[in-house]
Design an enzyme around this catalytic site. Sequence first.
Site, PDB file in Angstrom:
ATOM      1  N   HIS A  56     -68.037   0.458  57.989  1.00 12.70           N
ATOM      2  CA  HIS A  56     -68.974   1.488  57.529  1.00 12.70           C
ATOM      3  C   HIS A  56     -70.361   0.914  57.262  1.00 12.70           C
ATOM      4  O   HIS A  56     -71.160   1.507  56.542  1.00 12.70           O
ATOM      5  CB  HIS A  56     -68.454   2.143  56.252  1.00 12.70           C
ATOM      6  CG  HIS A  56     -67.046   2.596  56.349  1.00 12.70           C
ATOM      7  ND1 HIS A  56     -66.649   3.509  57.301  1.00 12.70           N
ATOM      8  CD2 HIS A  56     -65.938   2.265  55.654  1.00 12.70           C
ATOM      9  CE1 HIS A  56     -65.345   3.713  57.170  1.00 12.70           C
ATOM     10  NE2 HIS A  56     -64.883   2.968  56.188  1.00 12.70           N
ATOM     11  N   HIS A 215     -63.095   7.243  59.522  1.00 14.39           N
ATOM     12  CA  HIS A 215     -62.131   6.227  59.953  1.00 14.39           C
ATOM     13  C   HIS A 215     -61.552   6.508  61.317  1.00 14.39           C
ATOM     14  O   HIS A 215     -60.444   6.084  61.620  1.00 14.39           O
ATOM     15  CB  HIS A 215     -60.967   6.142  58.962  1.00 14.39           C
ATOM     16  CG  HIS A 215     -61.389   5.717  57.616  1.00 14.39           C
ATOM     17  ND1 HIS A 215     -61.658   6.599  56.620  1.00 14.39           N
ATOM     18  CD2 HIS A 215     -61.638   4.484  57.103  1.00 14.39           C
ATOM     19  CE1 HIS A 215     -62.035   5.938  55.537  1.00 14.39           C
ATOM     20  NE2 HIS A 215     -62.038   4.663  55.813  1.00 14.39           N
TER      21      HIS A 215
END
Lengths: 328, 328, 200, 200
Positions: A56, A215
């Site tokens: 991320h 994700h």
Amino acid sequence: MKKLMNDSTKIVSQFLDGLVASHGNLIKRLEGTEVIVRKEMIPNKVGLISGGGSGHEPAHAGYVGTGMLDAAIAGEVFTSPGADQFLAAIQAADQGSGVLLIIKNYNGDVMNAEMAMEMAEAKGIETAMVVVNDDIAVDDVENRRGIAGTVLIHKVAGAKAEQLASLQEVKEVAERAISNVRSMSVALQACTLPSASKPSFSLSDTQMEVGIGIHGEQGMSREDVLTSYEIAELLVSHIEKEVDVTKPVYVLVNGMGSTPLLEQYVFANDTVSILKKNNVHVEKMLVGDYMTSLDMAGISLTLFAIDEELHSLLQSKATTIQWTEVSQ
Amino acid sequence: MKKLMNDSTKIVSQFLDGLVASHGNLIKRLEGTEVIVRKEMIPNKVGLISGGGSGHEPAHAGYVGTGMLDAAIAGEVFTSPGADQFLAAIQAADQGSGVLLIIKNYNGDVMNAEMAMEMAEAKGIETAMVVVNDDIAVDDVENRRGIAGTVLIHKVAGAKAEQLASLQEVKEVAERAISNVRSMSVALQACTLPSASKPSFSLSDTQMEVGIGIHGEQGMSREDVLTSYEIAELLVSHIEKEVDVTKPVYVLVNGMGSTPLLEQYVFANDTVSILKKNNVHVEKMLVGDYMTSLDMAGISLTLFAIDEELHSLLQSKATTIQWTEVSQ
Amino acid sequence: MNSHQVQQWMETTLSLIKENETTLSELDQTIGDGDHGVNMVRGFQAVVDEFPNWEQENTSAVMQKIGTTLVSKVGGASGPLFGTGFMRLGAAFKSEEGAWADGLTKAAEGIAQRGKVSVGDATLLDVWDPVAKVVQAKGTDWAEVERAAQDGMNGTKQLETKRGRGALLKERSIGHLDPGAVSSYYLFHALVQTMTKGEN
Amino acid sequence: MNSHQVQQWMETTLSLIKENETTLSELDQTIGDGDHGVNMVRGFQAVVDEFPNWEQENTSAVMQKIGTTLVSKVGGASGPLFGTGFMRLGAAFKSEEGAWADGLTKAAEGIAQRGKVSVGDATLLDVWDPVAKVVQAKGTDWAEVERAAQDGMNGTKQLETKRGRGALLKERSIGHLDPGAVSSYYLFHALVQTMTKGEN
Ligand SMILES: Nc1ncnc2c1ncn2[C@@H]1O[C@H](COP(=O)(O)OP(=O)(O)O)[C@@H](O)[C@H]1O
Ligand SMILES: Nc1ncnc2c1ncn2[C@@H]1O[C@H](COP(=O)(O)OP(=O)(O)O)[C@@H](O)[C@H]1O
Ligand SMILES: [Mg+2]
Ligand SMILES: [Mg+2]
Ligand SMILES: [Mg+2]
Ligand SMILES: [Mg+2]
């Protein structure tokens, strides 16, 4: 799938080394861990930590520094770090007034953080946790995920802690912020894990995935791809229902990893037009890659309804790798 | 190919509107043009402009502001803006002490800039031009392209102009910087123009393109994909030959658009190790998307050999959308 | 040539370029950045759209306005070059006498200067220069112009590109037509069509 | 069960999980984020690698160390859950008496608490819980354990996922095995193999 890397099992560790090699004046790595710690500590400041799986970037290590986080934990890609990593971060971030954990609402993150808190309390460190769940794509509130809005929570809580507020006060302001921040995303192309040979799912050249997480997990629904303006309308219409837009709002347009800034600002422009048409007072637009999902193509939109205190906390100076001054 | 946009012929204009909507405190758009201008002007400062085709965001508008550029011109994607756009930028950037154009070495950019300079001189505005050609992938020096190193020239010249140096002085420091900056790139995946239906070229899952430019044009050679460390070795070995690495160097690791920061910092880590092994003194690492090529996957490496003045110019404060303080 | 014929010339050029927009861009994708078709359509569309505003102007002035419009609207490398060509042509058309021979020669010279380019470098100059030379030698023999333009264009296939983005490919550029040469061919082909209309 | 058998159990588990790493990750890609295979291999590899350091320890201590190792090394949602399971087992093995029944029951309870999950939510609890129940009811009948684990795993195919990443898919999650249930099956299958070795 080609990646600029050496070994998918070492990618996170080598990333962290590169980060420290580049920003050694701001941060350091806690030896033997995947924890990045702020270099300059402040006696009696509440410690703030965040973290979770990697993939991320710039979250979360990019937000370690003055006015934001004291430590960030980087798990394997998309995998919550083990409780011992959380514990190491708690210990490193403790400056004598307790530690607040800012956790995104994923089972793994919450469970590992809770285990670490139990261990820390046993060592005499006071801890508290707030759980960010800004993703309205999930209608079951209990299962709502934490996505890009989390960065705004880091900012608000970080600024409050910098004022030497108590653990309870920092926790309260973080919770007030969490209840005022909502997000939703769209993906045009899935991401590919470093260890995988193909994308997490596949979208045809005419499809988009609405309500995607960070994700590579699939979203709410798959639909025909829309224009930027139409996507902005779609996301705004959902988010507006859950945020008090009679208050001024901060808007965060977040690129998911491989969405060019060229496109992100087109989308920002559309969002601002729509919000203005709806008589929403946009206090500030933030645009860029704040919380990515590897090389996913897509965007998330976050609205954050602010009050006076939240506004001044958002505006206060921060010095981290990614977030410098909002007042740009 | 899916893009977050409304209309490929309006993407640049809508991008500029989004940029102004988000950073209206720093910049404005010159009405009827594709020119972004710094909001606060300084009497008698040399004006600095740069620009070229779009698709390289945050370049060039992201570098308009205190301590860097006064105006940036955004042509159509990968297409040099017409001379009238350059002229408009020159006129807007003129603060009474002449205007320096920082141009990347592409035939279109150079020719349009030259035509605009002739028109500006006719209107009594003193102008000068420096041409950046940092890309060593091209061995014919005359045809060498300007790529990511250009951003460092913006910084150095911008800081010098901010000290109210003369046009000649700013030009000289920019030229000294240009002669000390060299770059080279690698692509793992080509980019796709907003108006096109397929990528500019295609690379198999085992190939990379070495010496790629920033316009989707093909590079020097196509080779089997290497690890990050091996790519760093390859690029360092070429660049080291052309930069005086007995001096301290600034290193810029630049993502081409869809290369995750996770990968960029792995590459940065490898680069730093190799340079240290070669006894090169790395003064500072910059890592991120500074000069992109739409959604291309890949990286460019820039080495910039500095002297004392260049170092202090690089370190001085800048406030732009993309470049805030190096001292992060 | 009167300004009405200039208008016809531009309209024919635009429709040829529009028809072949993809081809031009694909040629440019092979040796450059793939935007030549889009650039040319944008430029000549602007020229055709502007014509109503130029009704009062003479041939010379119209040609100069075409030049400045191309410079503003085409952008890229081709904008200043086509633009320079038309500005030089316009200057020559101030006098009727030998305007074509003089104008085309000056245009080719201007392009060579602006682009720092020579004949044989596989650029649009390889069309403009032979056209200028044949008109210089034989006057406005439109069949000869057509032939010179076509041969010039086709010749770029055998040449190594020396200027512009294609230059980076070196030998890899051989075997491909130069996009700017192809669009220049359309320009002169449209001119020939305009000037020979109703002749046969 | 002695600590040597625990080691055998872990080695067998590791080799089963390694063999099926891709399958586990693919199952997780369908309903989650695709890392379950990698997570489990990382965790059980660490356990097997640590064994030489635990030679002096008794069964209870070894099981607790397995638990903490899994918590540190697996990460994700499965790490704390498998870890909790082993820590509870280890605590029960402090006394020999009814250690399996007691330990597995406490393990299943611990997992339910830690994961805020119920039987039928299509998670690994749907394997741990029936295994605990069957041992509670019938003692260590390894054939029954095998059957309970297998049925539990297969049962998750019909269920809608209620916790973990798969929960976001709602009805879309039906028709897929839960990856954590599958890896839990391998764990108990390896246990059965270890305990019945040489029996037939
Ligand atoms: N220096 C130059 N001199 C002459 N012609 C040039 C030069 N550079 C480019 N060209 C011409 O311009 C054409 C490309 O134009 P275009 O694609 O529109 O611009 P760009 O190369 O900037 O993308 C080439 O095919 C070539 O004919
Ligand atoms: N809250 C929960 N309670 C019980 N089991 C859970 C819970 N959340 C996830 N699981 C189990 O964990 C498995 C996924 O593990 P893994 O992929 O390793 O972690 P993550 O979901 O964090 O990526 C699921 O298949 C499920 O069996
Ligand atoms: Mg995971
Ligand atoms: Mg171009
Ligand atoms: Mg081109
Ligand atoms: Mg998983």
